[in-house]
Design an enzyme around this catalytic site. Structure first.
Site, mmCIF file in Angstrom:
data_model
loop_
_atom_site.group_PDB
_atom_site.id
_atom_site.type_symbol
_atom_site.label_atom_id
_atom_site.label_comp_id
_atom_site.label_asym_id
_atom_site.label_seq_id
_atom_site.Cartn_x
_atom_site.Cartn_y
_atom_site.Cartn_z
ATOM 1 N N SER A 249 0.849 -1.192 0.000
ATOM 2 C CA SER A 249 0.000 0.000 0.000
ATOM 3 C C SER A 249 0.882 1.239 0.000
ATOM 4 O O SER A 249 2.079 1.176 0.281
ATOM 5 C CB SER A 249 -0.888 0.004 1.238
ATOM 6 N N LYS A 250 0.232 2.357 -0.299
ATOM 7 C CA LYS A 250 0.933 3.651 -0.382
ATOM 8 C C LYS A 250 1.708 3.984 0.887
ATOM 9 O O LYS A 250 2.658 4.734 0.861
ATOM 10 C CB LYS A 250 -0.098 4.761 -0.581
ATOM 11 N N ARG A 251 1.200 3.461 2.015
ATOM 12 C CA ARG A 251 1.862 3.778 3.282
ATOM 13 C C ARG A 251 3.268 3.177 3.348
ATOM 14 O O ARG A 251 4.133 3.672 4.034
ATOM 15 C CB ARG A 251 1.030 3.266 4.469
ATOM 16 N N GLU A 252 3.473 2.073 2.622
ATOM 17 C CA GLU A 252 4.763 1.384 2.735
ATOM 18 C C GLU A 252 5.748 1.733 1.624
ATOM 19 O O GLU A 252 6.952 1.631 1.804
ATOM 20 C CB GLU A 252 4.532 -0.123 2.783
ATOM 21 N N ALA A 253 5.224 2.117 0.488
ATOM 22 C CA ALA A 253 6.101 2.483 -0.635
ATOM 23 C C ALA A 253 5.237 3.178 -1.672
ATOM 24 O O ALA A 253 4.024 2.971 -1.697
ATOM 25 C CB ALA A 253 6.713 1.219 -1.250
#
Ligand code: GLU
Length: 483
Positions: A249-253
């Protein structure tokens, strides 16, 4: 299947993104697998835009998806198909299934379906449609009411089995399948229906897609059978997970492909990295596009989900940067990272910038990092890394640097060799090791103790600027000594 040069290959694969968002790197990997598979078997790679969801599909996403694919040099071998252009064909074929008794109109409201399920003690979340309208005689008044069209799961089968080219045999029992909707009340086709109609019309031989579509496959197989069409082979590839083990997800990369262009990754490096996420060829990590084409088959696509690894991507990008011509890197910077890059480094001129790109690409991992380092190096530093000063500056450093400045002022060879010989000569005269002078010079030039070779840097910025940077640093050291 043999790889033949001139035979007409039966392989026709497609990448079918829904333009309801930008291209995700997981989607790009699916596209790459399809493209490599087509190239390996001399087949064709097609693109189909699945834009039947009129509300969520946007032209902006169509454009950015195609731009991302073009950026990595993956283009379709036939004109791109848009599902929104095929609505009349979908209704014709829906009607055909209705006429042949393979589909039926359903008038049930969601609340009615749920109420029936609850009455039977079932949890509506886990059970499908109960077939209430399956045998209903539709009257003219019925047709005035909103209705959907459902596919009739044949009752004479016990299960649907298929041989997945990645995961082996997969089976679903009939109880796991309900009479699913093929056309919504507004007449638009659902995903499973449109996919089958199009994959059959496009003579797709292999469907290579994410494993999140496995549960759709039995429904699609039944639709192929209902139409009497050939069933393609299926290959479901594992998803890309984030370091947390959840779907990336966007939170991780960053997940959007074009974000990687913006962040300074080279398209071939990203492709190389993504192919290796889930596919292997022995221990080899770096592949040319041609090598990928000749080695890629589904045999070495793993079943296990791959974890996104930013460090590895950075490493691969660094390798590609080092192997890329400086002029190509400069052009890429101008197109993708900073269009006014040359203007911002005006006093150096293109020749020097190319030399600096060559020096800095050895030690940076992305073009953005390289650009930032060069923009920083462009300015005379006025602040210096404190740890570097603690480690490398001794009381005599000021004396050494002043001595060097004197020598440089009457020197007239400012080539790499010219700077090297003056600095070596100064160290000899002072009876000190090179490092005692080299590191202070490095700090004076760049503000830190990590940089490309100092002789090269001095030669690029030239006599006056080199002396100016050394003097600024000496003044800083003298001021710090007084305080
Ligand atoms: N539009 C679907 C998706 O984006 C494609 C699925 C398929 O390849 O069948 O997931």
């Amino acid at each position: 299947m043999n790889q033949g040069q001139n035979e007409i290959s039966p392989v026709r694969v497609r990448f079918a993104p829904s333009p309801t968002g930008h291209l995700h790197i997981g989607g790009l990997r699916t596209a790459i697998f399809n493209w490599l598979f087509a190239r390996h078997y001399n087949g064709l790679f097609l693109i189909r835009l699945e834009d039947t969801d009129r509300e969520r599909s946007k032209q902006e996403y169509v454009d950015s998806i195609l731009e991302a694919l073009e950026w990595v040099n993956i283009t379709a071998d036939e004109p791109i198909i848009k599902q929104s252009d095929c609505f009349s064909e979908y209704s014709r074929l829906t009607q055909q299934l209705l006429n042949t008794g393979k589909a039926y109109r359903c008038f049930c409201l969601q609340e009615e379906i749920e109420a029936r399920q609850k009455e039977k003690g079932l949890d509506p979340l886990f059970v499908g449609y109960d077939g209430f309208c399956r045998g209903r005689q539709v009257t003219a008044t019925d047709l005035e009411k909103p209705n959907v069209i459902r596919f009739k799961i044949p009752y004479d089968i016990d299960e649907v089995i298929f041989d997945d080219l990645v995961r082996g045999s997969i089976s679903f029992s009939r109880e796991q399948l309900d009479d699913f909707i093929i056309a919504r009340s507004d007449g638009t086709p659902t995903y499973n229906f449109a996919v089958v109609v199009d994959d059959a019309a496009m003579s797709i031989s292999h469907v290579i897609r994410g494993e999140d579509h496995i549960s759709n496959t039995p429904k699609q197989i039944l639709l192929y059978q209902a139409f009497g069409s050939a069933i393609p082979e299926f290959a479901h590839v594992p998803l890309i997970l984030g370091p947390s083990g959840q779907r990336l997800s966007k939170r991780e990369a960053p997940t959007g492909v074009l974000e990687y262009r913006h962040n300074g990754y080279l398209p071939d490096a990203l492709v190389n990295y993504l192919v290796r996420l889930g596919w292997s060829h022995g221990d080899q990590e770096i592949f040319t596009r041609q090598e990928l084409i000749s080695y890629f088959t589904l045999d070495h696509v793993g079943k296990k989900s791959a974890i996104f690894d930013q460090e590895k991507l950075d490493w691969i990008n660094g390798v590609y940067m080092r192997n890329t011509d400086n002029q190509v890197l400069l052009d890429t910077i101008l197109v993708s990272i900073k269009s006014d890059f040359l203007d911002q480094l005006k006093k150096w001129g293109k020749e020097k910038i190319l030399i600096l790109i060559d020096l800095y690409k050895q030690r940076t991992k992305t073009l953005r990092e390289l650009v930032d380092e060069l923009l920083r190096f462009y300015k005379i530093p006025h602040q210096y890394d404190q740890d570097a000063i603690k480690k490398w500056i001794i009381p005599e450093s000021i004396k050494y640097l002043k001595f060097l400045i004197e020598r440089l002022e009457c020197q007239d060879d400012f080539s790499v060799e010219g700077f090297s010989s003056v600095i070596h000569a100064v160290c000899n005269e002072l009876s000190i090791k090179l490092v005692k002078l080299a590191q202070p010079i490095r700090i004076a030039l760049t503000g830190s103790s990590a940089s490309p070779g100092i002789f090269e840097l001095l030669s690029v910025i030239g006599k006056e600027e080199s002396i100016a940077r050394l003097k600024t640093f000496v003044a800083f050291l003298e001021k710090s000594a007084v305080n």
